[in-house]
Motif scaffolding. Structure first.
Motif, mmCIF file in Angstrom:
data_model
loop_
_atom_site.group_PDB
_atom_site.id
_atom_site.type_symbol
_atom_site.label_atom_id
_atom_site.label_comp_id
_atom_site.label_asym_id
_atom_site.label_seq_id
_atom_site.Cartn_x
_atom_site.Cartn_y
_atom_site.Cartn_z
ATOM 1 N N SER A 80 -5.767 0.549 4.086
ATOM 2 C CA SER A 80 -4.447 0.268 4.757
ATOM 3 C C SER A 80 -4.245 -1.221 5.208
ATOM 4 O O SER A 80 -2.897 -1.823 4.805
ATOM 5 N N SER A 116 2.897 -2.464 7.056
ATOM 6 C CA SER A 116 3.735 -3.660 6.612
ATOM 7 C C SER A 116 5.063 -3.272 7.422
ATOM 8 O O SER A 116 5.588 -4.206 7.441
ATOM 9 N N ALA A 147 -1.311 -3.522 3.428
ATOM 10 C CA ALA A 147 -0.392 -4.369 4.319
ATOM 11 C C ALA A 147 -0.598 -5.999 4.002
ATOM 12 O O ALA A 147 0.736 -6.410 3.997
ATOM 13 N N GLY A 168 -0.650 1.635 4.669
ATOM 14 C CA GLY A 168 -0.731 0.252 4.317
ATOM 15 C C GLY A 168 0.826 -0.360 4.294
ATOM 16 O O GLY A 168 1.149 -1.390 4.909
#
Length: 530
Positions: free
Chosen positions: A284, A59, A288, A55
């Motif tokens: 994830s 990002s 994110a 995650g």
């Protein structure tokens, strides 16, 4: 108004030193953690990352030069209208969370082509998926490399177009090296480190900025209005997209592309295969989304802070124009050292995104086209990885040439175009494949090629390329499509053509494969990433 404030020439050595140290450290990390094993290791790191790690890396993959440089510059220049990019980029994550993350992870192995071809004819569908992936990736990479070139040009006080072109070429070469050396595992760790540094840097600038104005956001906004030629209009919609009915329509088109585009971005979809199961894929996306939300809240302060302390005129007169807002603000707050640090973090941002993009495009060509279309699966893992590395080199060179062509363009806007291509070519096809039993090979091909072709055609004959002072070819005028972002036309075209192609095509639906795909996408039974 503030007088234009550029970086002193004697600071270039310090800036370059910080930049070089960062590059060497990250290259060492990439080399140390890289996998030199199977194609699964190279493309998806053996599905070894947790949801939290992936995650944060997601990002890092997503918070590109457009987010750090382009959006900050857009807010500093246009205020509220610039912040609309942040809103679109954030809301878009809901599509992945609710519709795509788990099903995509369960159905595919390495690429989007695995999902689209699961119950279709393999060769034409994989070829179409690869064509779409390559087109979107190159457009996205052009924006990132142009941003990197503008950033380094700012550090070195390079103002001429030729000098900036040389900088872009050098930066692109460094980025290609990361992909060739590290593979997905090395790239992921660079993205994790970069995301942490980026969030920390933006949070620190936000705190310092608010401190300079007595921790009063209202006071900061007032100074921003005083140093922007649009005055208090930057607090309301309309500075950029409210000039006419045409600009309002362009805004609607851009919004559609931003919100729907992430669901079709190949490098984001590919990250779902780096985790061991669908549950971690969903985690994830949650991780994110939170990281991205915090970051975009900070960009609002950074953008208006740049207008307040640097001034819009100084930003627009610097190398990189709008994209220089965040580095100039860092220099205004903390001098040369902070500028060097922020520039290094911004470069890491671009580096991580371009590495992910290059890896995705090379994996798509090597896995979908070379291994499954040309060689029909009769190939060993080492050969696939070798072809992927050669593809990465070619794509990198093409992106460098494209980055030179778009010098001076706002990179948030260029990324908006990439999102339009992703939403037009990929989103409809993915949704139909996962949720519509009747969907067939003809519908898949019509959906991908109509979205990709209409988007490309409309961009070529739009003010982006010609007919406007800020066009890529300002001295020419062959634009007949009035909007800068084609999403409002090309996205519906893709959905409609997918439906028409399905009913026109004579392909029989493989009910057994369709049932297998449905069970697998929902439960994960039979899925594998290695």
């Amino acid at each position: 108004m503030n007088e234009p404030q550029l970086i002193p020439a004697d600071s270039a050595i310090i800036n370059t030193s910080v930049f070089a140290v960062f590059v060497l450290i990250t290259l060492f990390i990439v080399y140390r953690v890289s996998n030199r094993g199977t194609s699964s290791d190279y493309f998806v790191a053996g599905s070894s990352f947790t949801g939290a790690q992936n995650g944060i890396a997601l990002s890092g993959d997503y918070l590109s030069a457009a987010s750090f440089l382009g959006i900050a510059g857009a807010i500093a220049t246009y205020g509220y209208d610039g912040f609309l990019y942040s809103i679109g980029f954030l809301v878009a994550w809901l599509i992945n969370l609710l519709l795509l993350a788990e099903r995509t992870r369960n159905t595919g192995r390495f690429t989007m082509g695995d999902v689209l071809s699961f119950r279709m004819r393999q060769r034409p569908v994989r070829a179409a998926a690869a064509a779409s992936t390559l087109a979107i990736t190159i457009i996205y990479m052009i924006a990132q490399i142009a941003g990197a070139g503008g950033l380094v040009a700012l550090l070195l006080n390079v103002h001429g177009t030729f000098g900036q072109a040389l900088v872009i070429a050098a930066v692109g070469a460094i980025m290609i090296t990361y992909v060739l050396v590290g593979g997905m595992k090395g790239t992921t760790w660079v993205q994790i480190i970069k995301a942490a540094l980026l969030l920390l840097s933006v949070a620190m600038i936000t705190i310092f900025l608010l401190g300079k104005f007595g921790y009063s956001f209202t006071n900061l906004l007032q100074h921003a209005a005083d140093n922007n030629p649009h005055g208090r209009d930057i607090f309301a919609p309309g500075v950029q997209y409210g000039k006419s009915e045409l600009t309002k329509l362009d805004f609607v088109s851009l919004s559609l592309a931003l919100v729907l585009g992430i669901g079709g971005l190949p490098h984001v979809l590919m990250r779902f295969y780096t985790v061991p199961n669908a549950r971690e894929a969903r985690r994830s996306v949650v991780w994110a989304t939170w990281v991205v939300a915090v970051f975009y809240i900070c960009t609002l302060v950074v953008g208006y802070g740049a207008a307040a302390l640097v001034g819009t005129d100084a930003i627009l007169s610097a190398p990189g124009a709008e994209n220089s807002a965040a580095p100039l603000l860092a220099y205004r707050i903390g001098g040369t050292v902070l500028l060097g640090i922020i520039a290094a973090v911004a470069f890491a941002t671009i580096l991580a995104v371009v590495a992910g993009l290059t890896l995705t495009a090379s994996a798509s060509f090597a896995h979908d086209v070379y291994a499954n279309v040309i060689r029909r699966g009769d190939i060993d893992s080492d050969s696939v990885v070798r072809v992927a590395r050669l593809t990465a080199l070619v794509i990198g060179i093409a992106s460098i040439l494209g980055g030179i062509l778009v010098i001076g363009q706002n990179i948030a806007f260029l990324v908006g175009l990439a999102f339009a291509f992703a939403a037009s070519a990929n989103l409809s096809t993915l949704l139909y494949s996962l949720f519509w039993k009747r969907f067939n090979t003809t519908g898949t091909l019509w959906s991908i090629y109509s979205g990709l072709g209409s988007c490309l055609l409309l961009v070529i004959f739009s003010p982006v390329v010609s007919g406007s002072p800020d066009s890529i070819l300002p001295s020419m005028d062959f634009a007949f499509f009035p909007l800068k972002n084609p999403g409002i036309v090309s996205i519906p075209v893709s959905f409609i053509c997918g439906i028409i192609g399905t009913f026109v095509g004579r392909d029989s639906v493989d009910e057994e494969r369709q049932a297998e795909m449905e069970v697998r996408s929902l439960t994960g039974i039979g899925s594998r990433a290695g």
